[in-house]
Design a protein around this motif. Structure first.
Motif, PDB file in Angstrom:
ATOM      1  N   GLU A  90     -37.586  10.727  15.517  1.00  0.00           N
ATOM      2  CA  GLU A  90     -37.803  11.838  16.442  1.00  0.00           C
ATOM      3  C   GLU A  90     -36.482  12.357  16.980  1.00  0.00           C
ATOM      4  OE1 GLU A  90     -40.003  14.661  18.416  1.00  0.00           O
ATOM      5  OE2 GLU A  90     -40.651  13.201  16.910  1.00  0.00           O
ATOM      6  N   ASP A  91     -35.586  11.422  17.353  1.00  0.00           N
ATOM      7  CA  ASP A  91     -34.256  11.844  17.815  1.00  0.00           C
ATOM      8  C   ASP A  91     -33.507  12.583  16.713  1.00  0.00           C
ATOM      9  OD1 ASP A  91     -34.823  10.624  20.213  1.00  0.00           O
ATOM     10  OD2 ASP A  91     -33.783   8.751  19.711  1.00  0.00           O
ATOM     11  N   TYR A  92     -33.668  12.096  15.480  1.00  0.00           N
ATOM     12  CA  TYR A  92     -32.996  12.774  14.368  1.00  0.00           C
ATOM     13  C   TYR A  92     -33.540  14.179  14.174  1.00  0.00           C
ATOM     14  CZ  TYR A  92     -31.819  13.948   9.576  1.00  0.00           C
ATOM     15  OH  TYR A  92     -31.393  14.590   8.441  1.00  0.00           O
ATOM     16  N   ARG A  93     -34.870  14.315  14.277  1.00  0.00           N
ATOM     17  CA  ARG A  93     -35.449  15.659  14.140  1.00  0.00           C
ATOM     18  C   ARG A  93     -34.935  16.589  15.242  1.00  0.00           C
ATOM     19  NH1 ARG A  93     -40.239  12.482  13.474  1.00  0.00           N
ATOM     20  NH2 ARG A  93     -40.848  12.277  11.271  1.00  0.00           N
ATOM     21  N   GLU A  94     -34.916  16.083  16.490  1.00  0.00           N
ATOM     22  CA  GLU A  94     -34.414  16.911  17.583  1.00  0.00           C
ATOM     23  C   GLU A  94     -32.944  17.263  17.370  1.00  0.00           C
ATOM     24  OE1 GLU A  94     -35.143  14.777  21.140  1.00  0.00           O
ATOM     25  OE2 GLU A  94     -37.338  15.020  21.069  1.00  0.00           O
ATOM     26  N   LEU A  95     -32.153  16.250  16.980  1.00  0.00           N
ATOM     27  CA  LEU A  95     -30.736  16.507  16.739  1.00  0.00           C
ATOM     28  C   LEU A  95     -30.538  17.482  15.588  1.00  0.00           C
ATOM     29  CD1 LEU A  95     -27.806  15.814  17.412  1.00  0.00           C
ATOM     30  CD2 LEU A  95     -27.968  13.885  15.830  1.00  0.00           C
ATOM     31  N   HIS A  96     -31.358  17.315  14.533  1.00  0.00           N
ATOM     32  CA  HIS A  96     -31.258  18.216  13.388  1.00  0.00           C
ATOM     33  C   HIS A  96     -31.623  19.642  13.789  1.00  0.00           C
ATOM     34  CE1 HIS A  96     -32.537  20.087   9.549  1.00  0.00           C
ATOM     35  NE2 HIS A  96     -31.531  19.378   9.062  1.00  0.00           N
ATOM     36  N   ALA A  97     -32.688  19.768  14.618  1.00  0.00           N
ATOM     37  CA  ALA A  97     -33.064  21.112  15.073  1.00  0.00           C
ATOM     38  C   ALA A  97     -31.960  21.716  15.927  1.00  0.00           C
ATOM     39  CB  ALA A  97     -34.372  21.039  15.866  1.00  0.00           C
ATOM     40  N   SER A  98     -31.403  20.893  16.850  1.00  0.00           N
ATOM     41  CA  SER A  98     -30.318  21.397  17.694  1.00  0.00           C
ATOM     42  C   SER A  98     -29.103  21.770  16.857  1.00  0.00           C
ATOM     43  CB  SER A  98     -29.935  20.331  18.725  1.00  0.00           C
ATOM     44  OG  SER A  98     -28.843  20.760  19.511  1.00  0.00           O
ATOM     45  N   LEU A  99     -28.732  20.893  15.921  1.00  0.00           N
ATOM     46  CA  LEU A  99     -27.577  21.187  15.071  1.00  0.00           C
ATOM     47  C   LEU A  99     -27.835  22.392  14.174  1.00  0.00           C
ATOM     48  CD1 LEU A  99     -26.454  17.591  14.021  1.00  0.00           C
ATOM     49  CD2 LEU A  99     -25.350  19.120  15.651  1.00  0.00           C
ATOM     50  N   SER A 100     -29.087  22.548  13.738  1.00  0.00           N
ATOM     51  CA  SER A 100     -29.405  23.724  12.924  1.00  0.00           C
ATOM     52  C   SER A 100     -29.198  25.003  13.722  1.00  0.00           C
ATOM     53  CB  SER A 100     -30.849  23.631  12.431  1.00  0.00           C
ATOM     54  OG  SER A 100     -31.024  22.502  11.591  1.00  0.00           O
TER      55      SER A 100
END
Length: 240
Positions: free
Chosen positions: A133-143
């Protein structure tokens, strides 16, 4: 596969069958005959001594009594064997119960270990889910940040391209002006050279005219002022 007890019993039955009499004859033996037979010292001797004088019915009773005594001995032997087997079976059952308790304890320990492993696995899965979940959030933020950076980079690249174009245009304009200035300087140098030549020509003509005028003046003034030095005359005339 037959048990040892049944094998022994079958063997005894086989040894007894040749002299056995029908069950009805055994049941017909009176108690008095049994008691007198048990009190005698040797049933075989009794049979051998009285066999000639007894009738067929008495002989059948005697054989039935012998058969009952042998069956009683066989029953006692079987009873001892059964007791031994029961004792052995009791010990075996006790060992099996002890092994069963140990196995139950082992199973409980294994189940406890399995439950602990399942709990650890659940906790690890929760951690993995949280990490995902943290990775998805980080990936969305980084995207989102990457999209913004791409837009900024595109804008800066466009600005840089415009600046490069302006620089090239300014450089071309500068080169153009430099060429024009060089041409103008060349023309001015040419004109300056012509003007110098004209100035030199004019100066030479002026000098020539001045010398002619000076000579003429000198010629005209000599008779009137012969005592005046030549240097003063030259200063008075002035040479430009």
């Amino acid at each position: 596969m037959a048990a040892p007890f049944f094998k022994k019993r079958d063997a005894v039955d086989k040894t007894l069958r040749p002299g056995m009499v029908p069950k009805m004859q055994v049941e017909e033996a009176p108690p008095e005959v049994l008691d007198s037979y048990e009190k005698s010292e040797s049933p075989a001797g009794l049979i051998s001594t009285g066999k000639a004088q007894l009738d067929k019915k008495s002989l059948d009773l005697i054989f039935a009594v012998e058969q009952m005594i042998q069956a009683r001995a066989h029953t006692e032997t079987n009873n001892h064997e059964l007791q031994d087997r029961l004792t052995h079976s009791s010990g075996h059952v006790e060992r099996l119960n002890k092994d069963l308790k140990n196995l139950n304890k082992v199973i409980e320990d294994r189940e406890k270990n399995i439950m602990e492993l399942e709990q650890k696995l659940v906790e690890r899965n929760l951690k993995v889910d949280q990490v995902l979940e943290d990775y998805r959030e980080l990936h969305a933020s980084l995207s989102g940040e990457m999209d913004e950076l791409k837009s900024t980079i595109d804008l800066e690249q466009q600005k840089y391209a415009n600046l490069v174009q302006k620089h090239n245009e300014a450089h071309a304009e500068k080169l153009k002006k430099m060429n024009e200035l060089e041409e103008k300087i060349g023309r001015l140098e040419t004109e300056n050279s012509h003007l110098r030549q004209k100035y030199e020509t004019v100066r030479q003509e002026k000098a020539y005219l001045s010398s002619m005028i000076s000579d003429f003046t000198n010629r005209m003034t000599v008779p009137f002022g012969g005592n005046m030095p030549a240097a003063e005359r030259n200063e008075g005339n002035g040479d430009t």
